[in-house]
Design an enzyme around this catalytic site. Structure first.
Site, mmCIF file in Angstrom:
data_model
loop_
_atom_site.group_PDB
_atom_site.id
_atom_site.type_symbol
_atom_site.label_atom_id
_atom_site.label_comp_id
_atom_site.label_asym_id
_atom_site.label_seq_id
_atom_site.Cartn_x
_atom_site.Cartn_y
_atom_site.Cartn_z
ATOM 1 N N ASP A 1 -49.210 67.871 -26.628
ATOM 2 C CA ASP A 1 -48.337 68.777 -25.892
ATOM 3 C C ASP A 1 -47.051 69.047 -26.678
ATOM 4 O O ASP A 1 -46.533 68.150 -27.333
ATOM 5 C CB ASP A 1 -48.006 68.113 -24.536
ATOM 6 C CG ASP A 1 -47.428 69.103 -23.550
ATOM 7 O OD1 ASP A 1 -47.493 70.317 -23.809
ATOM 8 O OD2 ASP A 1 -46.886 68.658 -22.524
ATOM 9 N N HIS B 1 -48.957 76.579 -32.605
ATOM 10 C CA HIS B 1 -50.297 76.006 -32.426
ATOM 11 C C HIS B 1 -50.920 75.624 -33.778
ATOM 12 O O HIS B 1 -51.623 74.617 -33.872
ATOM 13 C CB HIS B 1 -51.197 76.984 -31.670
ATOM 14 C CG HIS B 1 -50.809 77.134 -30.219
ATOM 15 N ND1 HIS B 1 -50.703 76.060 -29.371
ATOM 16 C CD2 HIS B 1 -50.484 78.228 -29.478
ATOM 17 C CE1 HIS B 1 -50.329 76.483 -28.166
ATOM 18 N NE2 HIS B 1 -50.184 77.792 -28.208
ATOM 19 N N LEU C 1 -66.296 58.430 -37.881
ATOM 20 C CA LEU C 1 -65.243 58.803 -36.924
ATOM 21 C C LEU C 1 -65.814 59.820 -35.937
ATOM 22 O O LEU C 1 -66.235 60.905 -36.335
ATOM 23 C CB LEU C 1 -64.034 59.410 -37.652
ATOM 24 C CG LEU C 1 -62.912 59.919 -36.759
ATOM 25 C CD1 LEU C 1 -62.163 58.783 -36.087
ATOM 26 C CD2 LEU C 1 -61.921 60.775 -37.530
#
Lengths: 253, 283
Positions: free
Chosen positions: B35, B52, B149
């Site tokens: 956020d 972003h 991962l």
């Protein structure tokens, strides 16, 4: 690169330094921020005036407050005070989440303690599972608090049970596509529907964890620390309400 | 250089600190609510799309830190169903960013496979544009054999929607006679979810709520709220979160043993999900 022993020693040193720093900060907070001089075990007139003075400043209307109640660190009297303060502030739903599973067995004790602390304070306290003992306001306009105690079984196990009932056909859940939408499934699992979703969860201590609190209902609620040392007093309570008041919900926008 | 795993982003001192912290318990699954990209953009006086993009770059840095720390599973909240309410311009720019980054991932598939990253995307995928769905499907299928991962990306996701979809799969399982209603318990529902349970959840930018993320999974997760905006999140913030986890993590929950019927049902569900990606891609 680093020998195992050296790494373990440095790991120990890092954690020791962090512990000392956190403890110093916590002592400071306890002495200067969370300090409260009101006598233990009672809600004083000063407490009520202090709360009433601060109520009109609340911008975000709080409908449902949940307290993560840990019977190992909180006393019944702590929890009773939270209910009385919330009654004065005008929070209509106050719930306790029974983290250790022992609070449910102490419910009668909590009931008596709340009744004791409430003396002389206008308002009505209603218990979700004690409808016969619910209080009356005798026609006086006053706040009402509905009290609930939730435990782990009200969360994930309840949802799993609902899915089982839907699969058996005992519970209706219509769907218009391959998968249920949130509205379709939410309609089916709605239980105790008059209770609004929690807006605020208060916890004490340094760990913030839901411990399985109502997963469906907590999607937008704020998690605010009441105190670092598990102590509960009016300053901590007002401080947490101030923090909540500063929170700004964007609802995805 | 890989777009998804930012190399050479850790100094000698940082690597040294990582080695020291690895002497203690390391969370096996970390979730992020990234956020603060828009607030960062406003602060820096740049447009939202740049904010972003910076946020994505931070994710690639974070993935490298996770690999260095030996964290085998990472979940990131990339786009909520509620985010469709944002302006069309912003939604379009977020979709364009996803398109670009996943296309780059497919271009760089050799390096991704070398790192052993497996991409798992979950959410109500049908809400996404068709071309993006196909790109996501390519990424999921191309990395499905990797296991170093696990990178879970929540796209067009909310926690309530995930629970509703899991319920649909289980009810369908009963309808198709794969399981009986008595096989349904909390653990089966947990296994039918898109994601497993994270041990640590980090939310940046000072907000202290879950915003409908991993509602089912966070029962025993350490929730860590950091004040910094996501693009400004540094390795030191991350290591502080790890130290906080090491100080306060609750003991691991024991997993209940599953019955053979439950195991078979979950295997079928996994296969069904892979087939759905193959259908999107038109295989």
């Amino acid at each position: 690169m680093l020998s195992r022993l050296l790494r373990q020693f440095l790991f120990f040193v890092v954690h020791l330094v962090v512990k000392i720093l956190v403890d110093v900060q916590n002592v400071y907070r306890r002495l200067y921020i969370e300090n409260c001089n009101s006598p233990m075990g009672q809600v004083t007139k000063e407490n009520i005036l202090m709360l009433l003075e601060n109520v009109p400043r609340q911008k975000n209307r709080l409908k449902h407050l949940v307290v993560l109640a840990d019977s190992n660190v909180h006393t019944i009297s702590d929890l009773a005070h939270l209910v009385i303060w919330s009654l004065v502030v005008g929070i209509p739903y106050v719930s306790f989440y029974d983290v250790t599973g022992r609070l449910k067995t102490l419910e009668d004790k909590l009931f008596l303690e709340i009744e004791k602390s409430k003396k002389g304070i206008p308002g009505c306290i209603k218990w979700a599972n004690k409808p016969d003992l619910n209080g009356y306001t005798y026609g006086i306009q006053a706040n009402t608090v509905f009290i609930n105690i939730f435990s782990y079984s009200d969360g994930k196990p309840r949802i799993a049970e609902c899915i089982k009932f839907i699969a058996k056909g005992d519970l209706q859940c219509k769907r218009n596509s391959n998968e249920y939408t949130v509205q379709e499934f939410g309609e089916a699992i709605k239980f105790k529907s008059i209770i609004p979703d929690p807006d605020l969860v208060l916890y004490t201590g340094e760990l913030c964890c839901t411990f399985g609190l109502l997963p469906w209902q907590i999607r937008l609620c704020e998690f605010i620390q009441l105190s670092v040392h598990h102590n509960i007093n009016i300053n901590c309570y007002l401080g947490a309400l101030y923090k909540y008041n500063k929170c700004d919900q964007r609802f995805g926008k | 250089m890989s777009t998804w795993i930012k190399e050479n982003c850790t100094s000698f001192l940082q690597l040294f600190c990582i080695k020291v912290l690895k002497a203690g318990r390391i969370p096996q699954h970390v979730a992020f609510i990234m956020d603060g990209n828009r607030r960062f953009a406003r602060k820096q006086n740049v447009n939202t799309a740049t904010g972003h993009t910076k946020g994505f770059e931070k994710l690639s840095e974070t993935l490298k830190w996770c690999l260095d720390l030996g964290i085998p599973e990472v979940t990131a909240y990339a786009f909520s169903i509620e985010n469709f309410k944002r302006s069309k311009k912003e939604v379009d720019s977020l979709m364009a960013l996803a398109r670009e980054k996943f296309e780059r991932l497919i271009d760089e598939i050799d390096s991704i496979n070398e790192w052993g990253v497996r991409i798992h995307i979950a959410g109500r995928i049908s809400l996404l544009p068709e071309d993006l769905r196909a790109t996501l499907a390519k990424a999921v299928l191309a990395t499905r054999k990797n296991n170093k991962l696990h990178l879970n990306i929540a796209y067009a996701y909310t926690g309530r929607d995930e629970i509703s979809r899991a319920a649909s799969h289980i009810v369908d399982g009963v309808k198709n006679n794969e399981i009986s209603p008595d096989d349904i318990d909390e653990d089966l529902v947990s296994q039918a979810m898109d994601f497993g349970e994270p041990e640590l959840l980090i939310r940046t930018s000072g907000e202290v709520r879950l915003s409908d993320f991993m509602l089912w999974q966070v029962s025993y997760t350490v929730l860590y709220f950091s004040e910094v905006l996501w693009p400004e999140f540094t390795i030191w913030n991350f290591l502080m979160a790890i130290i906080h986890f090491q100080r306060h993590a609750p003991p691991l929950q024991e997993e209940k043993e599953k019955t053979p019927i439950q195991i078979q049902f979950l295997k079928n569900l996994e296969l069904k999900k892979t087939r759905e990606w193959e259908q999107i891609l038109g295989c």
